[in-house]
Design a protein around this motif. Structure first.
Motif, PDB file in Angstrom:
ATOM      1  N   ALA A 119      41.957  48.583  27.601  1.00  0.00           N
ATOM      2  CA  ALA A 119      42.863  47.446  27.730  1.00  0.00           C
ATOM      3  C   ALA A 119      44.040  47.777  28.632  1.00  0.00           C
ATOM      4  O   ALA A 119      44.399  46.993  29.523  1.00  0.00           O
ATOM      5  CB  ALA A 119      43.349  47.012  26.348  1.00  0.00           C
ATOM      6  N   GLU A 120      44.649  48.929  28.424  1.00  0.00           N
ATOM      7  CA  GLU A 120      45.804  49.304  29.239  1.00  0.00           C
ATOM      8  C   GLU A 120      45.421  49.492  30.704  1.00  0.00           C
ATOM      9  O   GLU A 120      46.187  49.152  31.607  1.00  0.00           O
ATOM     10  CB  GLU A 120      46.439  50.578  28.682  1.00  0.00           C
ATOM     11  CG  GLU A 120      47.092  50.377  27.324  1.00  0.00           C
ATOM     12  CD  GLU A 120      47.749  51.640  26.781  1.00  0.00           C
ATOM     13  OE1 GLU A 120      47.588  52.705  27.424  1.00  0.00           O
ATOM     14  OE2 GLU A 120      48.398  51.568  25.722  1.00  0.00           O
ATOM     15  N   GLY A 121      44.218  50.011  30.942  1.00  0.00           N
ATOM     16  CA  GLY A 121      43.776  50.243  32.313  1.00  0.00           C
ATOM     17  C   GLY A 121      43.425  48.979  33.069  1.00  0.00           C
ATOM     18  O   GLY A 121      43.436  48.969  34.300  1.00  0.00           O
TER      19      GLY A 121
ATOM     20  N   ALA B 156      44.100  35.958  30.726  1.00  0.00           N
ATOM     21  CA  ALA B 156      42.752  35.434  30.938  1.00  0.00           C
ATOM     22  C   ALA B 156      41.867  36.484  31.613  1.00  0.00           C
ATOM     23  O   ALA B 156      40.683  36.629  31.268  1.00  0.00           O
ATOM     24  CB  ALA B 156      42.808  34.168  31.782  1.00  0.00           C
ATOM     25  N   ASP B 157      42.416  37.215  32.568  1.00  0.00           N
ATOM     26  CA  ASP B 157      41.650  38.262  33.238  1.00  0.00           C
ATOM     27  C   ASP B 157      41.261  39.365  32.257  1.00  0.00           C
ATOM     28  O   ASP B 157      40.143  39.902  32.316  1.00  0.00           O
ATOM     29  CB  ASP B 157      42.461  38.857  34.391  1.00  0.00           C
ATOM     30  CG  ASP B 157      42.673  37.877  35.526  1.00  0.00           C
ATOM     31  OD1 ASP B 157      41.958  36.852  35.558  1.00  0.00           O
ATOM     32  OD2 ASP B 157      43.561  38.116  36.358  1.00  0.00           O
ATOM     33  N   LEU B 158      42.180  39.714  31.371  1.00  0.00           N
ATOM     34  CA  LEU B 158      41.907  40.760  30.396  1.00  0.00           C
ATOM     35  C   LEU B 158      40.754  40.350  29.488  1.00  0.00           C
ATOM     36  O   LEU B 158      39.844  41.137  29.209  1.00  0.00           O
ATOM     37  CB  LEU B 158      43.171  41.027  29.567  1.00  0.00           C
ATOM     38  CG  LEU B 158      43.133  42.203  28.589  1.00  0.00           C
ATOM     39  CD1 LEU B 158      42.930  43.514  29.337  1.00  0.00           C
ATOM     40  CD2 LEU B 158      44.423  42.252  27.782  1.00  0.00           C
ATOM     41  N   GLN B 159      40.766  39.108  29.044  1.00  0.00           N
ATOM     42  CA  GLN B 159      39.704  38.609  28.179  1.00  0.00           C
ATOM     43  C   GLN B 159      38.354  38.595  28.895  1.00  0.00           C
ATOM     44  O   GLN B 159      37.331  39.030  28.358  1.00  0.00           O
ATOM     45  CB  GLN B 159      40.056  37.212  27.674  1.00  0.00           C
ATOM     46  CG  GLN B 159      39.078  36.614  26.683  1.00  0.00           C
ATOM     47  CD  GLN B 159      37.986  35.788  27.354  1.00  0.00           C
ATOM     48  OE1 GLN B 159      38.078  35.468  28.537  1.00  0.00           O
ATOM     49  NE2 GLN B 159      36.947  35.459  26.601  1.00  0.00           N
ATOM     50  N   SER B 160      38.357  38.102  30.124  1.00  0.00           N
ATOM     51  CA  SER B 160      37.093  37.971  30.857  1.00  0.00           C
ATOM     52  C   SER B 160      36.483  39.328  31.207  1.00  0.00           C
ATOM     53  O   SER B 160      35.259  39.452  31.346  1.00  0.00           O
ATOM     54  CB  SER B 160      37.313  37.155  32.138  1.00  0.00           C
ATOM     55  OG  SER B 160      38.172  37.842  33.036  1.00  0.00           O
TER      56      SER B 160
ATOM     57  N   VAL C 181      35.624  36.550  22.264  1.00  0.00           N
ATOM     58  CA  VAL C 181      36.962  37.144  22.211  1.00  0.00           C
ATOM     59  C   VAL C 181      37.951  36.065  22.645  1.00  0.00           C
ATOM     60  O   VAL C 181      37.886  35.573  23.767  1.00  0.00           O
ATOM     61  CB  VAL C 181      37.088  38.381  23.122  1.00  0.00           C
ATOM     62  CG1 VAL C 181      38.518  38.914  23.103  1.00  0.00           C
ATOM     63  CG2 VAL C 181      36.115  39.469  22.692  1.00  0.00           C
ATOM     64  N   VAL C 182      38.839  35.697  21.740  1.00  0.00           N
ATOM     65  CA  VAL C 182      39.816  34.638  22.020  1.00  0.00           C
ATOM     66  C   VAL C 182      41.140  35.280  22.404  1.00  0.00           C
ATOM     67  O   VAL C 182      41.645  36.165  21.705  1.00  0.00           O
ATOM     68  CB  VAL C 182      40.005  33.724  20.798  1.00  0.00           C
ATOM     69  CG1 VAL C 182      41.089  32.689  21.063  1.00  0.00           C
ATOM     70  CG2 VAL C 182      38.693  33.043  20.435  1.00  0.00           C
ATOM     71  N   VAL C 183      41.700  34.854  23.513  1.00  0.00           N
ATOM     72  CA  VAL C 183      42.961  35.424  23.983  1.00  0.00           C
ATOM     73  C   VAL C 183      44.075  34.403  23.856  1.00  0.00           C
ATOM     74  O   VAL C 183      43.879  33.211  24.109  1.00  0.00           O
ATOM     75  CB  VAL C 183      42.841  35.911  25.450  1.00  0.00           C
ATOM     76  CG1 VAL C 183      42.559  34.750  26.399  1.00  0.00           C
ATOM     77  CG2 VAL C 183      44.095  36.661  25.888  1.00  0.00           C
ATOM     78  N   LYS C 184      45.243  34.862  23.423  1.00  0.00           N
ATOM     79  CA  LYS C 184      46.414  34.012  23.277  1.00  0.00           C
ATOM     80  C   LYS C 184      47.620  34.680  23.926  1.00  0.00           C
ATOM     81  O   LYS C 184      47.818  35.891  23.801  1.00  0.00           O
ATOM     82  CB  LYS C 184      46.723  33.750  21.793  1.00  0.00           C
ATOM     83  CG  LYS C 184      45.626  33.002  21.042  1.00  0.00           C
ATOM     84  CD  LYS C 184      45.540  31.552  21.476  1.00  0.00           C
ATOM     85  CE  LYS C 184      44.500  30.798  20.660  1.00  0.00           C
ATOM     86  NZ  LYS C 184      44.418  29.374  20.983  1.00  0.00           N
TER      87      LYS C 184
END
Length: 323
Positions: A163-165, A176-180, A201-204
């Motif tokens: 995630a951090e990378g 949105a990019d992180l989720q995709s 995976v739902v992102v908020k």
């Protein structure tokens, strides 16, 4: 004491002391339920929802800022609540409960002085809903589990690193990019849990969190002085769960919290919490939020350290007798 004994004794004492200190300094939070959060006989009312069950924990976050080289340290909390709502019965209506709506609400707790919209700080929460009901609870349906015991320590560490990378602060669609990018590509160490993908995976976005009204029930483990914001809601109908809400109600949902600075590179920090409601009959069960770049071990790992410390102490005694 002979010089040889001194040569062996003091290094071993130092190692034993350090390990004992690490065990004593573990920062652990307790996943607690209604029995400690002030619920009434009907549950915990927050905003327009009365949650019959709760599960709450906390983690210490390091929030990057654009005005200072040092990060803002703050305790944040996550709370999950579960409730069931049956449609209102009218005269002559059927008593069927197939339309009963089961709901899980996820609340972020934070100090009122914290404003995530300032200092160019971004924040996202990723809810791994697709695997929640597939994670084996191993007899802990009404209690709690740690992220490490549910997903495995290596999976947890790799997930935080991934995630951090992936955070690109130059993008206007960071969350949105992180989720995709994360949803279809679990770390290899997580494949035993996630199989090919994480599922849904739902992102908020956390930067627009708004406090909701609280009653005498304060769901944040940080107490009545904290605001709580409703971040995510999951719902299923009884006909979708074969009239058995338990797998939905008591499932464990990994929640990944990520914070970053819009102006600083390599500033992202990720924190993983594993949330589930606690039944009052289960009592209080200890769990831990695993943080990236911080010493925050689970009970299992702490117990390992304790065992290692005791083993070293035993070795020390044997060496002294031998010398």
């Amino acid at each position: 004491m002979s010089p040889l004994r001194q040569h062996i004794f003091f290094p071993l004492c130092l190692i034993t002391s350090i390990l004992s200190g690490l065990v004593a300094s573990q920062s652990q939070t307790q996943l607690v339920g209604c029995e400690t959060l002030g619920c009434s006989s009907t549950g915990c009312t927050l905003g327009n929802a009365t949650n019959a069950f709760l599960g709450a924990t906390s983690f210490n976050a390091s929030l990057p800022t654009s005005t200072s080289s040092s990060a803002n340290q703050v305790e944040l909390t996550w709370t999950v609540g579960a409730l069931a709502q049956s449609p209102p019965q009218t005269s002559g209506s059927s008593s069927s409960t197939k339309d009963t709506l089961f709901t899980k609400n996820f609340y972020l707790g934070y100090p009122p002085t914290l404003n995530l919209t300032t200092d160019s700080t971004g924040g996202c929460a990723l809810f791994f809903e697709g695997i929640a009901r597939s994670i084996p609870l191993n007899g802990s349906e009404y209690g709690s589990m740690t992220c490490q015991s549910a997903l495995g320590s290596q999976c947890v560490n790799d997930l935080l690193t991934q995630a951090e990378g992936l955070i690109n602060t130059k993008s206007n669609t960071v969350c949105a990019d992180l989720q995709s990018q994360m949803q279809p590509s679990p770390p290899s160490s997580c494949l035993g849990v996630a199989m090919v993908t994480w599922g849904s995976v739902v992102v908020k976005d956390l930067t627009n969190s708004q406090p909701i009204p609280q009653t005498s029930c304060h769901p944040s483990v940080a107490g009545a002085g904290y605001d709580v914001a409703l971040v995510e809601t999951q719902t299923v109908r009884s006909e979708d769960v074969s009239s058995d809400p338990a797998p939905f109600f008591y499932s464990l949902t990994p929640v990944l919290s990520v914070f970053y600075s819009d102006t600083q590179t390599n500033s992202a920090k990720a924190y993983l919490s594993c949330l589930k409601v606690i039944d009052a009959a289960a009592g209080s069960v200890t769990t831990t939020t695993q943080t990236s770049g911080a010493l925050d071990l689970s009970m299992g790992r702490a117990s390992t350290m304790q065992l290692l410390s005791l083993m070293l102490a035993a070795i020390l005694l044997r060496v002294l007798r031998w010398v």
